[in-house]
Design a protein around this motif. Structure first.
Motif, PDB file in Angstrom:
ATOM      1  N   LYS A 134       0.832  -1.202   0.000  1.00  0.00           N
ATOM      2  CA  LYS A 134       0.000   0.000   0.000  1.00  0.00           C
ATOM      3  C   LYS A 134       0.867   1.252   0.000  1.00  0.00           C
ATOM      4  CE  LYS A 134      -3.999  -2.092   2.196  1.00  0.00           C
ATOM      5  NZ  LYS A 134      -4.764  -2.249   3.439  1.00  0.00           N
ATOM      6  N   MET A 135       2.032   1.174   0.637  1.00  0.00           N
ATOM      7  CA  MET A 135       2.967   2.306   0.680  1.00  0.00           C
ATOM      8  C   MET A 135       3.811   2.399  -0.602  1.00  0.00           C
ATOM      9  SD  MET A 135       4.614   1.873   4.449  1.00  0.00           S
ATOM     10  CE  MET A 135       3.662   1.507   5.884  1.00  0.00           C
ATOM     11  N   LYS A 136       3.772   1.329  -1.399  1.00  0.00           N
ATOM     12  CA  LYS A 136       4.620   1.197  -2.590  1.00  0.00           C
ATOM     13  C   LYS A 136       6.097   1.336  -2.227  1.00  0.00           C
ATOM     14  CE  LYS A 136       1.209   2.518  -6.032  1.00  0.00           C
ATOM     15  NZ  LYS A 136       0.913   3.357  -7.177  1.00  0.00           N
ATOM     16  N   ALA A 137       6.442   0.784  -1.075  1.00  0.00           N
ATOM     17  CA  ALA A 137       7.824   0.797  -0.588  1.00  0.00           C
ATOM     18  C   ALA A 137       8.241  -0.652  -0.343  1.00  0.00           C
ATOM     19  CB  ALA A 137       7.928   1.600   0.699  1.00  0.00           C
ATOM     20  N   ASP A 138       9.322  -1.080  -0.944  1.00  0.00           N
ATOM     21  CA  ASP A 138       9.776  -2.478  -0.908  1.00  0.00           C
ATOM     22  C   ASP A 138      10.991  -2.634   0.008  1.00  0.00           C
ATOM     23  OD1 ASP A 138      10.584  -5.081  -1.426  1.00  0.00           O
ATOM     24  OD2 ASP A 138      11.154  -4.706  -3.510  1.00  0.00           O
ATOM     25  N   PRO A 139      10.770  -2.818   1.319  1.00  0.00           N
ATOM     26  CA  PRO A 139      11.906  -2.968   2.221  1.00  0.00           C
ATOM     27  C   PRO A 139      12.586  -4.334   2.102  1.00  0.00           C
ATOM     28  CG  PRO A 139       9.891  -3.320   3.437  1.00  0.00           C
ATOM     29  CD  PRO A 139       9.498  -2.913   2.035  1.00  0.00           C
ATOM     30  N   PHE A 140      11.913  -5.285   1.464  1.00  0.00           N
ATOM     31  CA  PHE A 140      12.424  -6.642   1.348  1.00  0.00           C
ATOM     32  C   PHE A 140      13.477  -6.796   0.247  1.00  0.00           C
ATOM     33  CE2 PHE A 140       7.978  -7.011   2.790  1.00  0.00           C
ATOM     34  CZ  PHE A 140       8.189  -7.636   4.005  1.00  0.00           C
ATOM     35  N   GLY A 141      13.336  -6.003  -0.805  1.00  0.00           N
ATOM     36  CA  GLY A 141      14.247  -6.145  -1.932  1.00  0.00           C
ATOM     37  C   GLY A 141      13.728  -7.093  -3.001  1.00  0.00           C
ATOM     38  N   TYR A 142      12.422  -7.309  -3.054  1.00  0.00           N
ATOM     39  CA  TYR A 142      11.854  -8.140  -4.124  1.00  0.00           C
ATOM     40  C   TYR A 142      12.163  -7.546  -5.489  1.00  0.00           C
ATOM     41  CZ  TYR A 142       9.223 -11.007  -0.788  1.00  0.00           C
ATOM     42  OH  TYR A 142       8.880 -11.873   0.222  1.00  0.00           O
ATOM     43  N   GLY A 143      12.215  -6.225  -5.567  1.00  0.00           N
ATOM     44  CA  GLY A 143      12.522  -5.550  -6.836  1.00  0.00           C
ATOM     45  C   GLY A 143      13.895  -5.931  -7.361  1.00  0.00           C
ATOM     46  N   GLU A 144      14.857  -6.047  -6.462  1.00  0.00           N
ATOM     47  CA  GLU A 144      16.210  -6.436  -6.861  1.00  0.00           C
ATOM     48  C   GLU A 144      16.225  -7.877  -7.375  1.00  0.00           C
ATOM     49  OE1 GLU A 144      20.144  -5.675  -7.670  1.00  0.00           O
ATOM     50  OE2 GLU A 144      18.540  -4.298  -7.150  1.00  0.00           O
ATOM     51  N   ILE A 145      15.492  -8.759  -6.708  1.00  0.00           N
ATOM     52  CA  ILE A 145      15.402 -10.155  -7.153  1.00  0.00           C
ATOM     53  C   ILE A 145      14.739 -10.214  -8.531  1.00  0.00           C
ATOM     54  CG2 ILE A 145      14.356 -12.407  -6.652  1.00  0.00           C
ATOM     55  CD1 ILE A 145      14.593 -11.541  -3.622  1.00  0.00           C
ATOM     56  N   TYR A 146      13.699  -9.426  -8.707  1.00  0.00           N
ATOM     57  CA  TYR A 146      13.006  -9.362  -9.995  1.00  0.00           C
ATOM     58  C   TYR A 146      13.943  -8.849 -11.085  1.00  0.00           C
ATOM     59  CZ  TYR A 146       9.588  -7.873 -13.519  1.00  0.00           C
ATOM     60  OH  TYR A 146       8.904  -7.691 -14.682  1.00  0.00           O
ATOM     61  N   ARG A 147      14.661  -7.758 -10.791  1.00  0.00           N
ATOM     62  CA  ARG A 147      15.575  -7.155 -11.768  1.00  0.00           C
ATOM     63  C   ARG A 147      16.671  -8.146 -12.171  1.00  0.00           C
ATOM     64  NH1 ARG A 147      20.311  -5.480 -12.229  1.00  0.00           N
ATOM     65  NH2 ARG A 147      20.864  -5.636 -10.045  1.00  0.00           N
ATOM     66  N   ILE A 148      17.244  -8.840 -11.229  1.00  0.00           N
ATOM     67  CA  ILE A 148      18.312  -9.810 -11.501  1.00  0.00           C
ATOM     68  C   ILE A 148      17.815 -10.916 -12.432  1.00  0.00           C
ATOM     69  CG2 ILE A 148      19.715 -11.631 -10.435  1.00  0.00           C
ATOM     70  CD1 ILE A 148      20.000  -9.738  -7.994  1.00  0.00           C
ATOM     71  N   ASN A 149      16.547 -11.275 -12.301  1.00  0.00           N
ATOM     72  CA  ASN A 149      15.993 -12.369 -13.093  1.00  0.00           C
ATOM     73  C   ASN A 149      15.358 -11.918 -14.406  1.00  0.00           C
ATOM     74  OD1 ASN A 149      16.208 -15.058 -11.514  1.00  0.00           O
ATOM     75  ND2 ASN A 149      15.706 -13.514  -9.980  1.00  0.00           N
ATOM     76  N   LYS A 150      15.380 -10.613 -14.686  1.00  0.00           N
ATOM     77  CA  LYS A 150      14.898 -10.124 -15.981  1.00  0.00           C
ATOM     78  C   LYS A 150      15.956 -10.393 -17.041  1.00  0.00           C
ATOM     79  CE  LYS A 150      12.701  -6.458 -16.901  1.00  0.00           C
ATOM     80  NZ  LYS A 150      12.183  -5.150 -17.143  1.00  0.00           N
ATOM     81  N   ASN A 151      15.523 -10.602 -18.272  1.00  0.00           N
ATOM     82  CA  ASN A 151      16.462 -10.886 -19.362  1.00  0.00           C
ATOM     83  C   ASN A 151      17.494  -9.783 -19.541  1.00  0.00           C
ATOM     84  OD1 ASN A 151      15.373 -13.353 -19.927  1.00  0.00           O
ATOM     85  ND2 ASN A 151      13.963 -12.572 -21.482  1.00  0.00           N
ATOM     86  N   ASN A 152      17.059  -8.534 -19.574  1.00  0.00           N
ATOM     87  CA  ASN A 152      17.999  -7.437 -19.800  1.00  0.00           C
ATOM     88  C   ASN A 152      18.519  -6.829 -18.498  1.00  0.00           C
ATOM     89  OD1 ASN A 152      15.821  -5.971 -18.883  1.00  0.00           O
ATOM     90  ND2 ASN A 152      15.442  -4.902 -20.808  1.00  0.00           N
ATOM     91  N   GLY A 153      17.961  -7.231 -17.360  1.00  0.00           N
ATOM     92  CA  GLY A 153      18.423  -6.739 -16.065  1.00  0.00           C
ATOM     93  C   GLY A 153      18.096  -5.286 -15.782  1.00  0.00           C
ATOM     94  N   GLU A 154      17.225  -4.697 -16.587  1.00  0.00           N
ATOM     95  CA  GLU A 154      16.878  -3.289 -16.395  1.00  0.00           C
ATOM     96  C   GLU A 154      15.527  -3.165 -15.694  1.00  0.00           C
ATOM     97  OE1 GLU A 154      17.093  -0.956 -19.949  1.00  0.00           O
ATOM     98  OE2 GLU A 154      19.053  -1.767 -20.484  1.00  0.00           O
ATOM     99  N   LEU A 155      15.504  -2.274 -14.721  1.00  0.00           N
ATOM    100  CA  LEU A 155      14.267  -1.980 -14.015  1.00  0.00           C
ATOM    101  C   LEU A 155      14.401  -0.609 -13.376  1.00  0.00           C
ATOM    102  CD1 LEU A 155      11.483  -3.016 -12.970  1.00  0.00           C
ATOM    103  CD2 LEU A 155      12.705  -3.824 -10.939  1.00  0.00           C
ATOM    104  N   LYS A 156      13.539   0.302 -13.769  1.00  0.00           N
ATOM    105  CA  LYS A 156      13.560   1.643 -13.203  1.00  0.00           C
ATOM    106  C   LYS A 156      12.738   1.659 -11.918  1.00  0.00           C
ATOM    107  CE  LYS A 156      14.341   3.936 -17.535  1.00  0.00           C
ATOM    108  NZ  LYS A 156      13.735   4.139 -18.804  1.00  0.00           N
ATOM    109  N   ARG A 157      13.128   2.541 -10.997  1.00  0.00           N
ATOM    110  CA  ARG A 157      12.427   2.636  -9.717  1.00  0.00           C
ATOM    111  C   ARG A 157      10.932   2.834  -9.890  1.00  0.00           C
ATOM    112  NH1 ARG A 157      15.804   6.461  -5.614  1.00  0.00           N
ATOM    113  NH2 ARG A 157      17.497   5.003  -5.285  1.00  0.00           N
ATOM    114  N   ASP A 158      10.557   3.764 -10.754  1.00  0.00           N
ATOM    115  CA  ASP A 158       9.137   4.038 -10.958  1.00  0.00           C
ATOM    116  C   ASP A 158       8.396   2.805 -11.452  1.00  0.00           C
ATOM    117  OD1 ASP A 158       9.621   6.604 -10.141  1.00  0.00           O
ATOM    118  OD2 ASP A 158       9.501   7.504 -12.142  1.00  0.00           O
TER     119      ASP A 158
END
Length: 183
Positions: free
Chosen positions: A133-157
């Motif tokens: 609800k806060m749209k704040a990821d203290p766990f780091g799921y975004g980093e895990i997602y980014r690492i597993n993306k084909n191009n490894g790109e993921l913008k904060r927004d």
């Protein structure tokens, strides 16, 4: 310290309790020798309860313990569907219970561990919902997602918009290693 501040980028978006901060801390690193208080459903343990005292809460059993070792391991299960799995492993010493149980009985200990597992899973699920609800990821799921993306790109927004949509399956394993004074 009374709470933990949550930030989205550099903007304050809310706060979490210290109990929730312990869950996040365990998510980010292995924790040791950490105080741990939790309430569990008394119903599955009813047949094992001893010496009921009037005025006691019939619905929950409060536990006071110490996490000897707590850690998590997370993997992405389906990157297209934003599905993750987080395995939570807790080894703990049980110091006190609000109700008397015979923990020398393996069946009692096993049932108590199951109830702690259910409660920890519920707490992680509630914490995930709150941070989404806060749209704040203290766990780091975004980093895990980014690492597993084909191009490894993921913008904060991009991740701020995706994070509320992720689904996490928490698998919790609790082992009571020792128990001390119970009451």
């Amino acid at each position: 310290m009374s709470s933990m501040a949550m930030f989205k980028d550099d903007v304050y978006v809310g706060k979490l309790s210290l109990d929730q901060a312990i869950l996040i801390n365990m998510f980010l690193k292995t924790i040791h020798s950490t105080p741990f208080d939790i309430g569990v459903d008394a119903k599955p343990l009813e047949k094992y309860l001893q010496n009921f005292l009037s005025g006691q809460d019939n619905e929950t059993i409060q536990l006071n313990g110490k996490i000897i070792k707590g850690r998590t391991n997370t993997k992405i299960v389906d990157s297209k569907q934003l599905k993750f799995q987080t395995d939570v492993t807790i080894q703990m010493n049980l110091l006190e219970l609000s109700r008397e149980l015979d923990l020398a009985n393996e069946e009692v200990t096993s049932t108590l561990e199951e109830q702690i597992e259910k409660q920890v899973k519920k707490q992680y699920e509630e914490l995930l919902t709150q941070t989404q609800k806060m749209k704040a990821d203290p766990f780091g799921y975004g980093e895990i997602y980014r690492i597993n993306k084909n191009n490894g790109e993921l913008k904060r927004d991009q991740w701020h918009e995706l994070y509320p949509e992720i689904d996490v399956d928490y698998k919790v394993d609790v082992k009571i290693v020792e128990y001390g004074t119970i009451r």
